[in-house]
Scaffold this motif. Structure first.
Motif, PDB file in Angstrom:
ATOM      1  N   ALA A   1       0.795  -1.225   0.000  1.00  0.00           N
ATOM      2  CA  ALA A   1       0.000   0.000   0.000  1.00  0.00           C
ATOM      3  C   ALA A   1       0.834   1.285   0.000  1.00  0.00           C
ATOM      4  N   VAL A   2       2.123   1.177   0.347  1.00  0.00           N
ATOM      5  CA  VAL A   2       2.956   2.376   0.480  1.00  0.00           C
ATOM      6  C   VAL A   2       3.904   2.493  -0.709  1.00  0.00           C
ATOM      7  N   TRP A   3       3.962   3.684  -1.258  1.00  0.00           N
ATOM      8  CA  TRP A   3       4.894   4.022  -2.347  1.00  0.00           C
ATOM      9  C   TRP A   3       5.985   4.891  -1.759  1.00  0.00           C
ATOM     10  N   LEU A   4       7.198   4.737  -2.275  1.00  0.00           N
ATOM     11  CA  LEU A   4       8.360   5.450  -1.745  1.00  0.00           C
ATOM     12  C   LEU A   4       9.007   6.303  -2.835  1.00  0.00           C
ATOM     13  N   ARG A   5       9.499   7.462  -2.424  1.00  0.00           N
ATOM     14  CA  ARG A   5      10.325   8.280  -3.316  1.00  0.00           C
ATOM     15  C   ARG A   5      11.585   8.641  -2.537  1.00  0.00           C
ATOM     16  N   PHE A   6      12.695   8.052  -2.968  1.00  0.00           N
ATOM     17  CA  PHE A   6      13.957   8.232  -2.271  1.00  0.00           C
ATOM     18  C   PHE A   6      14.555   9.594  -2.587  1.00  0.00           C
ATOM     19  N   PRO A   7      15.356  10.153  -1.682  1.00  0.00           N
ATOM     20  CA  PRO A   7      15.956  11.469  -1.908  1.00  0.00           C
ATOM     21  C   PRO A   7      16.733  11.513  -3.227  1.00  0.00           C
ATOM     22  N   GLY A   8      16.551  12.601  -3.959  1.00  0.00           N
ATOM     23  CA  GLY A   8      17.240  12.780  -5.224  1.00  0.00           C
ATOM     24  C   GLY A   8      16.630  12.028  -6.387  1.00  0.00           C
ATOM     25  N   ASN A   9      15.500  11.354  -6.163  1.00  0.00           N
ATOM     26  CA  ASN A   9      14.850  10.573  -7.212  1.00  0.00           C
ATOM     27  C   ASN A   9      13.418  11.061  -7.363  1.00  0.00           C
ATOM     28  N   GLU A  10      12.978  11.276  -8.576  1.00  0.00           N
ATOM     29  CA  GLU A  10      11.616  11.745  -8.828  1.00  0.00           C
ATOM     30  C   GLU A  10      10.625  10.598  -9.019  1.00  0.00           C
ATOM     31  N   GLN A  11      11.115   9.371  -9.094  1.00  0.00           N
ATOM     32  CA  GLN A  11      10.264   8.209  -9.366  1.00  0.00           C
ATOM     33  C   GLN A  11       9.718   7.620  -8.062  1.00  0.00           C
ATOM     34  N   TRP A  12       8.420   7.377  -8.019  1.00  0.00           N
ATOM     35  CA  TRP A  12       7.797   6.673  -6.904  1.00  0.00           C
ATOM     36  C   TRP A  12       7.894   5.175  -7.190  1.00  0.00           C
ATOM     37  N   VAL A  13       8.195   4.378  -6.181  1.00  0.00           N
ATOM     38  CA  VAL A  13       8.290   2.931  -6.337  1.00  0.00           C
ATOM     39  C   VAL A  13       7.528   2.270  -5.188  1.00  0.00           C
ATOM     40  N   LEU A  14       6.800   1.218  -5.507  1.00  0.00           N
ATOM     41  CA  LEU A  14       6.052   0.487  -4.492  1.00  0.00           C
ATOM     42  C   LEU A  14       7.033  -0.115  -3.490  1.00  0.00           C
ATOM     43  N   ALA A  15       6.723  -0.038  -2.214  1.00  0.00           N
ATOM     44  CA  ALA A  15       7.625  -0.531  -1.168  1.00  0.00           C
ATOM     45  C   ALA A  15       7.993  -1.998  -1.396  1.00  0.00           C
ATOM     46  N   ASP A  16       7.051  -2.813  -1.817  1.00  0.00           N
ATOM     47  CA  ASP A  16       7.317  -4.235  -2.054  1.00  0.00           C
ATOM     48  C   ASP A  16       8.341  -4.416  -3.175  1.00  0.00           C
ATOM     49  N   VAL A  17       8.287  -3.571  -4.197  1.00  0.00           N
ATOM     50  CA  VAL A  17       9.250  -3.638  -5.300  1.00  0.00           C
ATOM     51  C   VAL A  17      10.630  -3.213  -4.799  1.00  0.00           C
ATOM     52  N   ALA A  18      10.682  -2.140  -3.991  1.00  0.00           N
ATOM     53  CA  ALA A  18      11.963  -1.685  -3.432  1.00  0.00           C
ATOM     54  C   ALA A  18      12.572  -2.777  -2.553  1.00  0.00           C
ATOM     55  N   ARG A  19      11.739  -3.458  -1.773  1.00  0.00           N
ATOM     56  CA  ARG A  19      12.226  -4.541  -0.914  1.00  0.00           C
ATOM     57  C   ARG A  19      12.774  -5.678  -1.768  1.00  0.00           C
ATOM     58  N   SER A  20      12.077  -6.056  -2.830  1.00  0.00           N
ATOM     59  CA  SER A  20      12.543  -7.134  -3.713  1.00  0.00           C
ATOM     60  C   SER A  20      13.877  -6.784  -4.355  1.00  0.00           C
ATOM     61  N   ARG A  21      14.001  -5.541  -4.800  1.00  0.00           N
ATOM     62  CA  ARG A  21      15.262  -5.103  -5.420  1.00  0.00           C
ATOM     63  C   ARG A  21      16.401  -5.144  -4.406  1.00  0.00           C
ATOM     64  N   GLN A  22      16.108  -4.738  -3.167  1.00  0.00           N
ATOM     65  CA  GLN A  22      17.121  -4.760  -2.108  1.00  0.00           C
ATOM     66  C   GLN A  22      17.551  -6.195  -1.811  1.00  0.00           C
ATOM     67  N   GLN A  23      16.591  -7.109  -1.720  1.00  0.00           N
ATOM     68  CA  GLN A  23      16.910  -8.515  -1.461  1.00  0.00           C
ATOM     69  C   GLN A  23      17.746  -9.099  -2.590  1.00  0.00           C
ATOM     70  N   ALA A  24      17.432  -8.741  -3.838  1.00  0.00           N
ATOM     71  CA  ALA A  24      18.201  -9.237  -4.984  1.00  0.00           C
ATOM     72  C   ALA A  24      19.626  -8.685  -4.952  1.00  0.00           C
ATOM     73  N   ALA A  25      19.779  -7.415  -4.586  1.00  0.00           N
ATOM     74  CA  ALA A  25      21.114  -6.801  -4.498  1.00  0.00           C
ATOM     75  C   ALA A  25      21.944  -7.485  -3.415  1.00  0.00           C
TER      76      ALA A  25
END
Length: 153
Positions: free
Chosen positions: A119-143
């Protein structure tokens, strides 16, 4: 609010990509509010929030299980097509004058039991793109998996 009923043609790859991003199957009517929200945001983007002066190397931020949200990260959720926002300030998440957890933020409106990762979307500092928290978590786990895969041997 009046609703006009007429078909719209969208490329299949765009709908599949949107479904993967949101976790909602691309042929579901549940995507309709997501598409409407995206169009509204495109036409009237939210005014940029006043950025607090912080050092990018300060290390301040909020640790959300496996995902680190650096200070200045913005959070967005919506209920009834009305968005609400929060920001990581220091080591806390602040919504208005309240400090909240991601779960409490996701459930501020509507009094439901929503999964904050979905349900939560994130926009990290210096980035204009919003990303779903679940997608950010998946990318972090893959990294992290790639980092440790290179260390094995």
């Amino acid at each position: 609010m009046a609703t006009l009923q007429f078909p719209m043609r969208l490329p299949a790859d765009l709908l599949v990509e949107l479904g993967e991003l949101t976790g909602i199957h691309w042929n579901s009517w549940e995507l309709e509010p997501v598409i409407c929200d995206a169009i509204r945001r495109y036409m009237q983007p939210p005014a940029p929030a006043a950025q607090e002066q912080t050092s990018p190397t300060s290390g301040a931020g909020y640790q959300w299980k496996q995902l680190y949200l650096p200070e200045g990260t913005r959070l967005r959720a919506a209920f009834g097509r009305k968005p609400y926002f929060a920001v990581v300030t220091g080591t806390e998440i602040k919504c208005g004058e309240r400090f909240v957890t991601p779960s409490a933020f996701a459930n501020l409106q509507g009094g439901g039991n929503r999964n904050a990762w979905k349900a939560v979307w994130l926009r990290f500092p210096g980035n204009e793109q919003w990303v779903l928290a679940d997608v950010a978590r998946s990318r972090q786990q893959a990294a992290i998996a790639r980092l440790f895969a290179g260390a094995e041997g």
